[in-house]
Design a protein around this motif. Sequence first.
Motif, PDB file in Angstrom:
ATOM      1  N   GLY A 162       0.826  -1.209   0.000  1.00 49.11           N
ATOM      2  CA  GLY A 162       0.000   0.000   0.000  1.00 49.11           C
ATOM      3  C   GLY A 162       0.854   1.251   0.000  1.00 49.11           C
ATOM      4  N   VAL A 163       1.939   1.227   0.772  1.00 55.34           N
ATOM      5  CA  VAL A 163       2.844   2.390   0.849  1.00 55.34           C
ATOM      6  C   VAL A 163       3.396   2.713  -0.530  1.00 55.34           C
ATOM      7  CG1 VAL A 163       5.083   3.181   1.737  1.00 55.34           C
ATOM      8  CG2 VAL A 163       3.443   2.113   3.294  1.00 55.34           C
ATOM      9  N   ASP A 164       3.735   1.668  -1.274  1.00 56.84           N
ATOM     10  CA  ASP A 164       4.282   1.850  -2.617  1.00 56.84           C
ATOM     11  C   ASP A 164       3.259   2.557  -3.513  1.00 56.84           C
ATOM     12  OD1 ASP A 164       6.326   1.457  -4.525  1.00 56.84           O
ATOM     13  OD2 ASP A 164       5.096  -0.115  -5.445  1.00 56.84           O
ATOM     14  N   LEU A 165       1.997   2.102  -3.429  1.00 55.42           N
ATOM     15  CA  LEU A 165       0.928   2.716  -4.229  1.00 55.42           C
ATOM     16  C   LEU A 165       0.714   4.176  -3.832  1.00 55.42           C
ATOM     17  CD1 LEU A 165      -1.781  -0.126  -4.230  1.00 55.42           C
ATOM     18  CD2 LEU A 165      -0.580   0.761  -6.221  1.00 55.42           C
ATOM     19  N   VAL A 166       0.698   4.408  -2.513  1.00 50.86           N
ATOM     20  CA  VAL A 166       0.478   5.761  -1.980  1.00 50.86           C
ATOM     21  C   VAL A 166       1.573   6.708  -2.483  1.00 50.86           C
ATOM     22  CG1 VAL A 166       0.581   7.118   0.168  1.00 50.86           C
ATOM     23  CG2 VAL A 166      -0.874   5.081   0.053  1.00 50.86           C
ATOM     24  N   GLU A 167       2.813   6.266  -2.384  1.00 55.94           N
ATOM     25  CA  GLU A 167       3.933   7.125  -2.801  1.00 55.94           C
ATOM     26  C   GLU A 167       3.876   7.422  -4.300  1.00 55.94           C
ATOM     27  OE1 GLU A 167       7.495   5.229  -1.405  1.00 55.94           O
ATOM     28  OE2 GLU A 167       7.025   5.651   0.702  1.00 55.94           O
ATOM     29  N   LYS A 168       3.552   6.372  -5.085  1.00 56.45           N
ATOM     30  CA  LYS A 168       3.462   6.567  -6.546  1.00 56.45           C
ATOM     31  C   LYS A 168       2.353   7.573  -6.878  1.00 56.45           C
ATOM     32  CE  LYS A 168       5.370   2.303  -8.375  1.00 56.45           C
ATOM     33  NZ  LYS A 168       5.067   0.887  -8.598  1.00 56.45           N
ATOM     34  N   TYR A 169       1.242   7.448  -6.166  1.00 60.38           N
ATOM     35  CA  TYR A 169       0.095   8.332  -6.436  1.00 60.38           C
ATOM     36  C   TYR A 169       0.419   9.783  -6.071  1.00 60.38           C
ATOM     37  CZ  TYR A 169      -4.806   9.807  -6.708  1.00 60.38           C
ATOM     38  OH  TYR A 169      -5.969  10.446  -7.035  1.00 60.38           O
ATOM     39  N   ILE A 170       1.114   9.965  -4.943  1.00 64.24           N
ATOM     40  CA  ILE A 170       1.510  11.330  -4.539  1.00 64.24           C
ATOM     41  C   ILE A 170       2.387  11.951  -5.626  1.00 64.24           C
ATOM     42  CG2 ILE A 170       2.896  12.665  -2.871  1.00 64.24           C
ATOM     43  CD1 ILE A 170       1.836  10.747  -0.678  1.00 64.24           C
ATOM     44  N   CYS A 171       3.356  11.186  -6.101  1.00 60.99           N
ATOM     45  CA  CYS A 171       4.262  11.692  -7.149  1.00 60.99           C
ATOM     46  C   CYS A 171       3.497  11.964  -8.440  1.00 60.99           C
ATOM     47  CB  CYS A 171       5.379  10.687  -7.415  1.00 60.99           C
ATOM     48  SG  CYS A 171       6.492  10.510  -6.026  1.00 60.99           S
ATOM     49  N   CYS A 172       2.554  11.084  -8.752  1.00 57.42           N
ATOM     50  CA  CYS A 172       1.750  11.214  -9.976  1.00 57.42           C
ATOM     51  C   CYS A 172       0.933  12.512  -9.951  1.00 57.42           C
ATOM     52  CB  CYS A 172       0.844   9.991 -10.101  1.00 57.42           C
ATOM     53  SG  CYS A 172      -0.364  10.087 -11.401  1.00 57.42           S
ATOM     54  N   VAL A 173       0.274  12.780  -8.823  1.00 55.07           N
ATOM     55  CA  VAL A 173      -0.546  13.996  -8.694  1.00 55.07           C
ATOM     56  C   VAL A 173       0.338  15.241  -8.777  1.00 55.07           C
ATOM     57  CG1 VAL A 173      -1.958  15.326  -7.040  1.00 55.07           C
ATOM     58  CG2 VAL A 173      -2.442  12.915  -7.438  1.00 55.07           C
TER      59      VAL A 173
END
Lengths: 233, 229
Positions: A162-173
């Motif tokens: 989940g942390v990996d997804l969260v970090e990717k999403y933050i960077c994506c936004v």
Amino acid sequence: MRVELKGIKKIYHDKVVLDISSLGLEKGKIYAVLGPNGSGKTTLLKILSGIEKASEGLVHYLDMEMLQEKQIAYMPQKVYMFDLTVLENTVLGLKERKICGTEAEKLAMEALEQVGMNSFSRKKARCLSGGEAQRVALARTLALGKELVLLDEPASATDIAGVDLVEKYICCVNEKNGSTIVFTTHNPSQAARIADEVIIMSGGRVVEKGKPSMVFNSPQNQETRDFLKSWRI
Amino acid sequence: MREILNSFIEAFELIISLDKEIYGIILLTIVVTVLSTIVAAALAVPTGIIIGSSEFRAKRLLIRLINTLMGLPPVVAGLIVYLLLSRKGPLGDFALLFTPAAMVIAQVLIILPIITGITIGAVKLKVKAIRETCAGLGLGNIRTLFMLFHECRYPVMSAVMAGYGRAIAEVGAVMLVGGNIQYNTRVMTTAIVLETGKGNYDRALALGIILLALSFLVNWLLQHIQEDL
């Protein structure tokens, strides 16, 4: 420079919990705020969001549209899920921005997919685990596409995947919308992975600020060294 | 034991007898208590939400006052309404004394602080988290208040049920302002007092059983609504 804090003080019951003489946040950057418990991280985010008012000092939003158009999104540390479905929770803020119907649902589903929660969309949000609720809360906040996004420990209850997804999403936004993102964390490794700059806090003060590699490899301040002592980067 | 058994039989006989007076009393009891609960809830729930979610200087004092009024003796409430509605009182021109309307006013006065107090308590528990979340999502004040109501709807319904319970069980105020007039302002509780005074214990107990059944029925209905919310 988009946001500038000058002479900010927050006093609770005669105790100074935040004391920042000067701090600037540049547009489109990701900032990680680190520090031990009670160092003032949450108070800083609440003052930046406008939820709490500073006892002294001023927060300058140099692009004034930011406040006028409510261009700030904030995710609290203690996630609150409304007694609605996951999807209804996620579209809540979008409706306020006059994005309705299928358009809002589409945006919400995209955000939920980014955090791996799209399959839960019809479930009651109250039935989610702490980590799942945190991911939905993140999707709910980031889906708004605001200019300044403030996240208080956005992955503290999330598992490794989940942390990996969260970090990717933050960077994506951050890349997609050019949003300025400020998040708090206790994890320097996470800060090093996604932040452009880190802000180290101690006793309500900003003790160090700079690029993660600089701050973590050669901290200039004893309080930063003390904080980093227990972590291996 | 025999007396209680006789009361149950009489209660059953009263219900199936289609006695006009009894049915009139039951109907008036329902109308007065439901109406007073609706009026009180309409005033108390928004007031409770606003007080519970706002910060102002006299808040603690106001909450203490409301908590004190939650235990307002019905006779005192009845006396206040009596004085207000009596011919020489400020509202005497409306000629409401000894009418069902006066009974509704007295009951509203009694249950208003109960519903307000419980609503404030429920709102206070959740307001911080809800307000922070709503502010973080950019929701406006009205939408935030609506979300607050949505999240507190179960305890608010319980507050309304508690208010209704107080209204249906109340006797002192309705006796004072209604006058227990036959075919006009006689409700279940005042009828029980009258029958007990006359020494008709079987009939008084039978009326008590019907009152209890009535209370159960309305509570069951409210519970049903609550589950559907």
